[in-house]
Design a protein around this motif. Sequence first.
Motif, PDB file in Angstrom:
ATOM      1  N   GLN A   1      46.262  43.951  -5.366  1.00 22.11           N
ATOM      2  CA  GLN A   1      47.336  44.756  -5.945  1.00 22.11           C
ATOM      3  C   GLN A   1      47.814  44.235  -7.303  1.00 22.11           C
ATOM      4  N   GLY A   2      47.190  43.175  -7.792  1.00 23.92           N
ATOM      5  CA  GLY A   2      47.576  42.621  -9.085  1.00 23.92           C
ATOM      6  C   GLY A   2      48.938  41.941  -9.071  1.00 23.92           C
ATOM      7  N   LEU A   3      49.307  41.354  -7.933  1.00 19.65           N
ATOM      8  CA  LEU A   3      50.642  40.761  -7.792  1.00 19.65           C
ATOM      9  C   LEU A   3      50.688  39.296  -8.199  1.00 19.65           C
ATOM     10  N   VAL A   4      49.529  38.663  -8.386  1.00 21.29           N
ATOM     11  CA  VAL A   4      49.488  37.266  -8.823  1.00 21.29           C
ATOM     12  C   VAL A   4      48.576  37.166 -10.044  1.00 21.29           C
ATOM     13  N   PRO A   5      48.899  36.257 -10.978  1.00 22.87           N
ATOM     14  CA  PRO A   5      48.142  36.189 -12.230  1.00 22.87           C
ATOM     15  C   PRO A   5      46.798  35.485 -12.124  1.00 22.87           C
ATOM     16  N   GLN A   6      46.640  34.630 -11.120  1.00 22.02           N
ATOM     17  CA  GLN A   6      45.374  33.932 -10.929  1.00 22.02           C
ATOM     18  C   GLN A   6      44.957  34.042  -9.460  1.00 22.02           C
ATOM     19  N   ASP A   7      43.651  34.081  -9.257  1.00 23.36           N
ATOM     20  CA  ASP A   7      43.118  34.230  -7.912  1.00 23.36           C
ATOM     21  C   ASP A   7      43.024  32.855  -7.244  1.00 23.36           C
ATOM     22  N   LEU A   8      44.186  32.240  -7.077  1.00 20.38           N
ATOM     23  CA  LEU A   8      44.268  30.932  -6.442  1.00 20.38           C
ATOM     24  C   LEU A   8      45.692  30.690  -5.970  1.00 20.38           C
ATOM     25  N   PHE A   9      45.858  29.697  -5.111  1.00 18.48           N
ATOM     26  CA  PHE A   9      47.189  29.248  -4.704  1.00 18.48           C
ATOM     27  C   PHE A   9      47.128  27.744  -4.512  1.00 18.48           C
ATOM     28  N   SER A  10      48.271  27.095  -4.505  1.00 12.75           N
ATOM     29  CA  SER A  10      48.289  25.642  -4.393  1.00 12.75           C
ATOM     30  C   SER A  10      49.402  25.197  -3.464  1.00 12.75           C
ATOM     31  N   VAL A  11      49.251  23.972  -2.952  1.00 13.72           N
ATOM     32  CA  VAL A  11      50.145  23.472  -1.919  1.00 13.72           C
ATOM     33  C   VAL A  11      50.559  22.034  -2.215  1.00 13.72           C
ATOM     34  N   TYR A  12      51.849  21.764  -2.068  1.00 15.12           N
ATOM     35  CA  TYR A  12      52.364  20.400  -2.070  1.00 15.12           C
ATOM     36  C   TYR A  12      53.134  20.183  -0.780  1.00 15.12           C
ATOM     37  N   LEU A  13      52.768  19.154  -0.041  1.00 16.21           N
ATOM     38  CA  LEU A  13      53.462  18.807   1.194  1.00 16.21           C
ATOM     39  C   LEU A  13      54.192  17.489   0.983  1.00 16.21           C
ATOM     40  N   SER A  14      55.499  17.528   1.072  1.00 18.09           N
ATOM     41  CA  SER A  14      56.302  16.333   0.840  1.00 18.09           C
ATOM     42  C   SER A  14      56.204  15.374   2.021  1.00 18.09           C
ATOM     43  N   PRO A  15      56.329  14.058   1.772  1.00 16.08           N
ATOM     44  CA  PRO A  15      56.256  13.064   2.853  1.00 16.08           C
ATOM     45  C   PRO A  15      57.633  12.685   3.374  1.00 16.08           C
ATOM     46  N   ASN A  16      57.639  12.023   4.525  1.00 15.61           N
ATOM     47  CA  ASN A  16      58.839  11.364   5.055  1.00 15.61           C
ATOM     48  C   ASN A  16      60.052  12.284   5.168  1.00 15.61           C
TER      49      ASN A  16
ATOM     50  N   TRP B   1      34.953  17.289   9.979  1.00 14.69           N
ATOM     51  CA  TRP B   1      36.267  16.672   9.888  1.00 14.69           C
ATOM     52  C   TRP B   1      37.289  17.736   9.521  1.00 14.69           C
ATOM     53  N   ILE B   2      38.522  17.559   9.989  1.00 17.76           N
ATOM     54  CA  ILE B   2      39.618  18.438   9.607  1.00 17.76           C
ATOM     55  C   ILE B   2      40.610  17.618   8.800  1.00 17.76           C
ATOM     56  N   LEU B   3      40.668  17.884   7.523  1.00 18.70           N
ATOM     57  CA  LEU B   3      41.587  17.171   6.635  1.00 18.70           C
ATOM     58  C   LEU B   3      42.925  17.895   6.669  1.00 18.70           C
ATOM     59  N   GLY B   4      43.750  17.491   7.634  1.00 18.43           N
ATOM     60  CA  GLY B   4      45.038  18.139   7.851  1.00 18.43           C
ATOM     61  C   GLY B   4      46.141  17.533   7.006  1.00 18.43           C
ATOM     62  N   ASP B   5      47.379  17.696   7.476  1.00 16.21           N
ATOM     63  CA  ASP B   5      48.534  17.292   6.677  1.00 16.21           C
ATOM     64  C   ASP B   5      48.557  15.800   6.370  1.00 16.21           C
ATOM     65  N   VAL B   6      48.029  14.965   7.262  1.00 14.93           N
ATOM     66  CA  VAL B   6      47.962  13.522   6.996  1.00 14.93           C
ATOM     67  C   VAL B   6      47.229  13.265   5.682  1.00 14.93           C
ATOM     68  N   PHE B   7      46.170  14.025   5.434  1.00 18.75           N
ATOM     69  CA  PHE B   7      45.413  13.913   4.188  1.00 18.75           C
ATOM     70  C   PHE B   7      46.104  14.637   3.041  1.00 18.75           C
ATOM     71  N   ILE B   8      46.536  15.877   3.281  1.00 18.16           N
ATOM     72  CA  ILE B   8      47.052  16.724   2.206  1.00 18.16           C
ATOM     73  C   ILE B   8      48.362  16.176   1.622  1.00 18.16           C
ATOM     74  N   ARG B   9      49.150  15.438   2.413  1.00 11.68           N
ATOM     75  CA  ARG B   9      50.361  14.838   1.845  1.00 11.68           C
ATOM     76  C   ARG B   9      50.036  13.864   0.714  1.00 11.68           C
ATOM     77  N   GLN B  10      48.808  13.363   0.681  1.00 14.15           N
ATOM     78  CA  GLN B  10      48.412  12.424  -0.375  1.00 14.15           C
ATOM     79  C   GLN B  10      47.893  13.127  -1.620  1.00 14.15           C
ATOM     80  N   TYR B  11      47.515  14.406  -1.478  1.00 12.83           N
ATOM     81  CA  TYR B  11      46.828  15.100  -2.569  1.00 12.83           C
ATOM     82  C   TYR B  11      47.336  16.527  -2.747  1.00 12.83           C
ATOM     83  N   TYR B  12      47.783  16.812  -3.957  1.00 14.78           N
ATOM     84  CA  TYR B  12      48.109  18.193  -4.304  1.00 14.78           C
ATOM     85  C   TYR B  12      46.820  18.993  -4.210  1.00 14.78           C
ATOM     86  N   ALA B  13      46.873  20.125  -3.527  1.00 12.17           N
ATOM     87  CA  ALA B  13      45.649  20.880  -3.232  1.00 12.17           C
ATOM     88  C   ALA B  13      45.716  22.268  -3.844  1.00 12.17           C
TER      89      ALA B  13
END
Length: 384
Positions: free
Chosen positions: A202-217, A357-369
């Motif tokens: 529908q042209g609602l986002v400018p780039q065909d991607l999304f990103s995630v940051y999961l904060s720790p603690n 392997w499943i690189l879940g939140d334990v991994f993703i909290r270390q890396y902006y994805a």
Amino acid sequence: MKWLLLLSLVALSECLHKVPLVKKKTLRQKLIENGLLDKFLKTHSINPASKYFPELASSSDAEPMTNYMDTSYFGTIGIGTPAQEFTVIFDTGSSNLWVPSVYCSSPACTNHKRFNPAKSSTYKATSQTLSIAYGTGSMTGILGYDTVQVAGITDTNQIFGLSQTEPGSFLYYCAFDGILGLAYPSISSSGATPVFDNMWNQGLVPQDLFSVYLSPNEESGSVVIFGGIDSSYYTGSLNWIPLSSETYWQITVDSVTMNGQSVACNGGCQAIVDTGTSLLSGPTNAISNIQNLIGATNTNGMMLVSCSSINSLPDIVFTINGVQYPVPPSAYIIQSEGGCSSGLQGMNVPTASGELWILGDVFIRQYYAVFDRANNQVGLAPVA
């Protein structure tokens, strides 16, 4: 543990659409508080692979239970006109959007918000049905179309699931209402168009991607950004990893090492970058070896580790596309008031390309994805 209302959806700008995520009390903690953990461990088979290969899912009413959301991140979306609000997990390990509905009388529905089509002027019914098996729960229901509001975006004519049954006990104790899948349409149950695909079409986002940051603690600030990348969340440069399969966000791992020695993944293996799985999961034998190396012991279903050993334990290093991604012991050991436990879990999922392997939140909290649909690749960079 903080009990917080889900933050309302906000838009950073017309280009970057952020959904704030909040960490909530874990399933395991709720089971312990209600004296049900031991019963769950004894009476529920553990089959986390069913999320990735539905044909492996149990056909009985007893749902498998695992640590699959021991740390969870939630955002708020609206469905319908006027909008009915629901908390959802933004899950890169599945592709369907679904929420509980008024058609569902399962215990897991009665203690969560339920969508009422009669209260939405934009709802369109279908005759299609939906059935999804996750690693630790399942749902069946029907498909309908309505407007979905997420991250300041109005996603019209979005197909989604309205649950009619949510059997078993797992979903009853979960703090979220539903799931918003962000994987590829090729694995979407009943061929339903995923939310992000509909946004892009529908042209609602400018780039065909999304990103995630999961904060720790338990810190605030976790976000899903639709259509953009925010460099303030990471240091250095993004390293891009081509997908090995356009189903889940699946990539090839070169090796898994500790102290420079191989501990798994000899000759390469496959991994899924999955925001919907809280732990770091791998083949049972490999995880068992690592548990032994870090001195983890099984106590009432929990792999306990001495808190005093955290500073002396080695990193688990994933080498991916020639780049090393270390996961330090402060990340793979979960610290709580009751002590310390391993954030690793063994699971065997067969693939044509070898162990998974499943690189879940334990991994993703270390890396902006960054999940790049346009180029079928994942971008990773150390969090700031």
